[in-house]
Design a protein around this motif. Structure first.
Motif, PDB file in Angstrom:
ATOM      1  N   LEU A   2       0.690  -1.324   0.031  1.00 28.87           N
ATOM      2  CA  LEU A   2       0.033   0.105   0.071  1.00 28.87           C
ATOM      3  C   LEU A   2       0.471   1.215  -0.008  1.00 28.87           C
ATOM      4  O   LEU A   2       0.592   2.040  -0.597  1.00 28.87           O
ATOM      5  CB  LEU A   2      -1.076   0.038   1.032  1.00 28.87           C
ATOM      6  CG  LEU A   2      -1.809   1.311   1.290  1.00 28.87           C
ATOM      7  CD1 LEU A   2      -2.775   1.323   0.276  1.00 28.87           C
ATOM      8  CD2 LEU A   2      -2.487   1.184   2.482  1.00 28.87           C
ATOM      9  N   ASP A  39       2.299   1.664  -3.647  1.00 29.84           N
ATOM     10  CA  ASP A  39       1.418   1.999  -4.638  1.00 29.84           C
ATOM     11  C   ASP A  39       0.691   3.459  -4.475  1.00 29.84           C
ATOM     12  O   ASP A  39       0.552   3.954  -5.347  1.00 29.84           O
ATOM     13  CB  ASP A  39       0.103   0.928  -4.546  1.00 29.84           C
ATOM     14  CG  ASP A  39       0.389  -0.501  -5.199  1.00 29.84           C
ATOM     15  OD1 ASP A  39       1.389  -0.575  -5.749  1.00 29.84           O
ATOM     16  OD2 ASP A  39      -0.413  -1.449  -4.851  1.00 29.84           O
ATOM     17  N   TRP A  96      -7.062  -2.341  -3.651  1.00 25.30           N
ATOM     18  CA  TRP A  96      -7.075  -1.645  -2.447  1.00 25.30           C
ATOM     19  C   TRP A  96      -8.602  -1.418  -2.014  1.00 25.30           C
ATOM     20  O   TRP A  96      -8.813  -0.863  -0.787  1.00 25.30           O
ATOM     21  CB  TRP A  96      -6.235  -0.560  -2.342  1.00 25.30           C
ATOM     22  CG  TRP A  96      -4.731  -0.711  -2.644  1.00 25.30           C
ATOM     23  CD1 TRP A  96      -3.981  -0.408  -3.754  1.00 25.30           C
ATOM     24  CD2 TRP A  96      -3.992  -1.674  -1.712  1.00 25.30           C
ATOM     25  NE1 TRP A  96      -2.875  -0.893  -3.398  1.00 25.30           N
ATOM     26  CE2 TRP A  96      -2.871  -1.754  -2.375  1.00 25.30           C
ATOM     27  CE3 TRP A  96      -4.313  -2.270  -0.424  1.00 25.30           C
ATOM     28  CZ2 TRP A  96      -1.682  -2.486  -1.893  1.00 25.30           C
ATOM     29  CZ3 TRP A  96      -3.180  -2.916   0.054  1.00 25.30           C
ATOM     30  CH2 TRP A  96      -2.082  -3.135  -0.624  1.00 25.30           C
ATOM     31  N   ASP A 111     -10.866  -3.901   1.754  1.00 28.20           N
ATOM     32  CA  ASP A 111     -10.883  -3.988   3.102  1.00 28.20           C
ATOM     33  C   ASP A 111     -12.133  -4.582   3.435  1.00 28.20           C
ATOM     34  O   ASP A 111     -12.881  -5.232   2.977  1.00 28.20           O
ATOM     35  CB  ASP A 111     -10.340  -2.952   3.874  1.00 28.20           C
ATOM     36  CG  ASP A 111     -11.449  -1.777   3.876  1.00 28.20           C
ATOM     37  OD1 ASP A 111     -12.390  -1.814   3.314  1.00 28.20           O
ATOM     38  OD2 ASP A 111     -11.410  -0.827   4.682  1.00 28.20           O
ATOM     39  N   LEU A 134      -6.822   4.430   2.658  1.00 29.66           N
ATOM     40  CA  LEU A 134      -5.525   5.247   2.624  1.00 29.66           C
ATOM     41  C   LEU A 134      -5.566   5.945   4.260  1.00 29.66           C
ATOM     42  O   LEU A 134      -4.506   5.944   4.555  1.00 29.66           O
ATOM     43  CB  LEU A 134      -5.796   6.237   1.663  1.00 29.66           C
ATOM     44  CG  LEU A 134      -5.631   5.478   0.107  1.00 29.66           C
ATOM     45  CD1 LEU A 134      -5.742   6.755  -0.934  1.00 29.66           C
ATOM     46  CD2 LEU A 134      -4.029   5.136  -0.183  1.00 29.66           C
ATOM     47  N   GLY A 183      -4.809   3.071   6.502  1.00 30.33           N
ATOM     48  CA  GLY A 183      -3.336   2.349   6.160  1.00 30.33           C
ATOM     49  C   GLY A 183      -2.007   3.259   6.387  1.00 30.33           C
ATOM     50  O   GLY A 183      -1.066   2.768   6.823  1.00 30.33           O
TER      51      GLY A 183
END
Ligand code: AVJ
Length: 331
Positions: free
Chosen positions: A20, A23, A39, A42, A233, A236
């Protein structure tokens, strides 16, 4: 874990977190801004996708299920395979239609191998299937299908002789761009022995009047699914994206024959991503591409897979010709 489930982990413990960071750092500093669609998934994103599959506008799941309900036995019989290898262990319900046919068929003991990057998805799927199919040898392989197909067990676990049927369902192949697809088909071809087969679920080109609403539904579930990647985002990378700063966009690229999902900044936005030491500026109207979902034609698939050394061995569609299942053998 029951005795007939084995588990192989080919990824380092913090693989997802590390990917992550990579990326996001690459995708948010490039032009245009992009994020890989993996992504989305989740816990919340996976639940939202499950809801998408029940929407009136989102036909692919129902169309693929219709084909499998009508044809699973015929498909499995055509392959002679005794081991099912599933890339991405997602849609256990559709897997079961194939497993029912496999278990009912004649020959050696049946096996099932799931390959997935998510340990939770893998363990969940393997346990559920092992519980419901006591005669099935179940193997979970935690690996990335884009560069780790070599981790698949060779002739099936415990020396099962007959070929393996590798299945890649749901239209996920559409998330790869043409270059990624060529690499994937070549890698896969390199892993297949003469008795192995490949079953591919691919969504078909159709009118944008059908395609666009499937990715921009009236209830706003797909918009919420798209916005959820901002929470991925935030969670994470400690980022501070706000949903209200971005609008959901779904558009049909008629030349490349893919749907693109984007998040468009509705004003100038500045976002901090402390975990990768990055501040990203969006101009009002600037877009972040979050997904491509390519749609296919039979001739195009035959060309792409043919270039990888895979020959057509079967073609099935739903009653509305919206979605395809195709079978391939090593040429
Ligand atoms: C799970 C990749 C097949 O591309 O249709 C659904 C994901 N994106 N709605 C697709 C998705 C928006 C889906 N796949």
């Amino acid at each position: 874990m029951p005795a007939h489930v084995t588990f192989h982990d080919h990824l380092p413990p913090h693989h997802a977190a590390e990917q992550l960071r990579l990326d996001a750092a690459r995708g948010l500093t490039g032009r245009p801004k992009v994020l890989p669609p993996k992504w989305f998934y989740d816990k919340t994103g996976s639940e939202l996708f499950e809801r998408i599959t029940t929407l009136p506008e989102y036909y692919p799941t129902r169309a693929e299920r219709e084909i499998l309900q009508a044809r699973a036995a015929e498909i499995v019989a055509a392959t002679g395979c005794r081991t099912l290898v599933e890339l991405g262990s997602g849609s256990s319900e559709k897997t079961r239609l194939l497993l029912d046919a496999l278990v009912a068929g004649a020959g050696g003991a049946p096996g099932y191998v799931a390959l997935d990057v998510s340990e939770d998805a893998l363990r969940g799927a393997c346990h559920a299937l092992a519980g419901d199919y006591p005669e099935l040898a179940v193997t979970g392989v935690r690996a990335d299908f884009e560069n780790q197909l070599h981790t698949l067990p060779d002739a099936g676990p415990e020396g099962r002789g007959a070929g393996r049927l590798v299945v890649f369902l749901g239209g996920t192949i559409g998330n790869l761009d043409p270059g990624q697809r060529a690499r994937f088909f070549r890698d896969l071809r390199g892993r297949l022995g003469p008795g192995d087969r490949f079953l591919l679920g691919a969504d078909l080109v159709k009118s944008p009047d059908v395609l666009v609403p499937a990715y921009d539904d009236a209830a706003g579930v797909t918009a919420a699914f798209n916005h959820n990647v901002l929470d991925v985002l935030n969670n994470g990378l400690g980022a501070d994206f706000r949903h209200e700063d971005f609008e959901h966009v779904a558009l049909w690229d008629a030349e490349r024959e893919w749907i693109e999902m984007r998040l468009r900044a509705v004003r100038d936005v500045l976002v901090g991503l402390p975990a990768i030491d990055l501040v990203v500026a969006f101009d009002a109207g600037e877009e972040l591409r979050t997904e491509i979902s390519a749609k296919f034609r039979r001739a195009g698939l035959e060309r792409e897979l043919g270039e990888a050394g895979l020959a057509p061995a079967g073609w099935w569609t739903d009653g509305g010709d919206r979605f395809s299942l195709s079978l391939w053998s090593p040429a």
